[in-house]
Design an enzyme around this catalytic site. Sequence first.
Site, short mmCIF file in Angstrom:
data_model
loop_
_atom_site.label_atom_id
_atom_site.label_comp_id
_atom_site.label_asym_id
_atom_site.label_seq_id
_atom_site.Cartn_x
_atom_site.Cartn_y
_atom_site.Cartn_z
N TYR A 143 0.86 -1.19 0.00
CA TYR A 143 0.00 0.00 0.00
C TYR A 143 0.89 1.23 0.00
O TYR A 143 1.85 1.30 0.79
CB TYR A 143 -0.91 0.00 1.23
CG TYR A 143 -1.76 1.23 1.40
CD1 TYR A 143 -1.51 2.14 2.43
CD2 TYR A 143 -2.85 1.49 0.56
CE1 TYR A 143 -2.28 3.27 2.60
CE2 TYR A 143 -3.64 2.62 0.73
CZ TYR A 143 -3.36 3.50 1.75
OH TYR A 143 -4.15 4.61 1.92
N ASP A 236 9.47 2.88 -1.20
CA ASP A 236 8.49 3.53 -0.35
C ASP A 236 8.82 3.18 1.10
O ASP A 236 8.45 2.12 1.59
CB ASP A 236 7.07 3.10 -0.72
CG ASP A 236 6.04 3.74 0.21
OD1 ASP A 236 4.84 3.49 0.02
OD2 ASP A 236 6.44 4.49 1.12
N LYS A 264 5.35 9.22 8.33
CA LYS A 264 5.19 8.63 9.67
C LYS A 264 6.23 9.15 10.66
O LYS A 264 6.15 10.29 11.13
CB LYS A 264 5.20 7.11 9.57
CG LYS A 264 3.97 6.58 8.78
CD LYS A 264 3.94 5.07 8.72
CE LYS A 264 2.87 4.58 7.77
NZ LYS A 264 1.53 4.58 8.34
P1 KE4 Z 1 -0.44 8.30 4.51
O1 KE4 Z 1 -1.06 9.00 3.33
O2 KE4 Z 1 -1.44 7.44 5.27
O3 KE4 Z 1 0.34 9.23 5.43
O4 KE4 Z 1 0.68 7.28 3.96
C1 KE4 Z 1 0.32 6.33 2.99
C2 KE4 Z 1 1.32 5.20 3.05
C3 KE4 Z 1 2.31 5.14 2.09
N1 KE4 Z 1 3.23 4.15 2.09
C4 KE4 Z 1 3.22 3.20 3.06
C5 KE4 Z 1 4.25 2.12 3.03
C6 KE4 Z 1 2.23 3.23 4.08
O5 KE4 Z 1 2.23 2.26 5.04
C7 KE4 Z 1 1.26 4.24 4.08
C8 KE4 Z 1 0.16 4.31 5.11
N2 KE4 Z 1 0.10 3.22 6.02
C9 KE4 Z 1 -1.18 2.94 6.64
C10 KE4 Z 1 -1.00 1.77 7.60
N3 KE4 Z 1 -0.96 0.53 6.93
C11 KE4 Z 1 -1.78 4.13 7.29
C12 KE4 Z 1 -2.92 3.83 8.23
C13 KE4 Z 1 -4.23 4.22 7.65
O6 KE4 Z 1 -4.39 4.16 6.43
O7 KE4 Z 1 -5.10 4.62 8.48
#
Ligand code: KE4
Length: 430
Positions: A143, A236, A264
């Site tokens: 993701y 990523d 993060k």
């Molecule tokens: P954000 O847009 O959520 O800040 O980041 C997206 C993203 C991009 N790349 C990786 C590897 C990520 O894990 C994420 C977001 N991770 C999720 C948890 N699996 C965020 C939690 C959520 O979506 O509420």
Amino acid sequence: MTGRSDSLFARAREVIPGGVNSPVRAFRAVGGEPPFVVRGEGAYLWDADGTRFIDYFGSWGPMILGHAFPPVVEAIQQAAARSASFGASTQAEGDLAELVQAAYPSIEKMRFVSSGTEATMSAIRVARAFTNRKYIVKFEGCYHGHADGLLVKAGSGVATFGIPGSAGVPEEAAHLTLALPFNDVAAVETALAGQSIACIIVEPVVGNAGCIPPAPGYLEALRALTAKHGALLIFDEVMTGFRVAFGGAQELYGICPDLTTLGKILGGGLPCGAFGGRADIMDQLAPLGPVYQAGTLSGNPLAMAAGIATVGYLREHRAAVYAKLEKLSAAVADGVAAAGDRAGVPLTTNRVGAMFTWFFNSAPVTDFATAAQSDTGHFAAFHQAILNAGVWLPPSQFEAAFMSTAHTDEDIAQTIDAASQAFTSIAQGN
Ligand code: KE4
């Protein structure tokens, strides 16, 4: 669920879809209703009913130093007193950028954004411009945020183009993305030989299918194949950055990607992401080059302050921090796995540093297809039972758990004990 959390959830559902601002928080994968948090400190969260939980999702990664870590709190307070945002350049942006560059030598230039989603979508745009190609490769189970072209499922064949992974994603957008199996080098060779690919974007350690490490030599193969075919390699590291090592997976595995995305931990819990890499690629960005990318709160002074305090602390205490994270993570991962064995509950435990997952699965989990064979019903029962014992795991089999430096040996012992009781209940078919 009793008391204030359930009434707060009911109220939230009246004004926010599903009552949550991000779907996984709704506990749909594990059942029950989510506690509403009122406070965090160290390794703990307290909900609206006053219940204390040991926190193993840490805001999905950012809270590696624990909640309300005093140096981070103080930095945010001091920045806020000077105004929350300017929409103009500040010294702090350069300060944090230099801290990142020291940890990630592959990042010659970078740009801050406000989320991991913005970071990945921007990195892909600059990769497409630099290569003058439009097709991209991602991997099933990875993701990268919710930009249209990244919400894509695998097409019918290994090298066929993607299909929308969400309503609202036009097939034309999905069609520009190939979704391949993770840890399968042959699939990448076929895709790169068959199509002009702008970039491969990969979670170098998958966290979004649960924790899945790269097979030996896999990342090296991605590096070699992208170089051979003129495609860019995007790591990523939104999740793995500062998590699996101070310098992320690229430090741990010794790979130099063309572009990296971060988020993060980078923002210490405030909205912050970044993308960066080779200067010849990044200089495509406006105002220097033809690639447009922008953001009202990019480089926000509060996020920069929290990031400088967090990344600065990790750098100053690097050896002790990552040794402690390794010790605590191994203790809890192995301790819970042993409890599962004793109870006769089949588990596969995957861990890289301070991110880990207990798959309710008797087979090795090496990609999304094997992860998907896990017993999600048993996971749900485990999650509910251990939550009721004061241990809050990420509410999905397909998410990674995270350790912080604030967790203690006592927390680990309590976690293993709660897991043991939960496994016994599952083994007895309760
Ligand atoms: P954000 O847009 O959520 O800040 O980041 C997206 C993203 C991009 N790349 C990786 C590897 C990520 O894990 C994420 C977001 N991770 C999720 C948890 N699996 C965020 C939690 C959520 O979506 O509420």
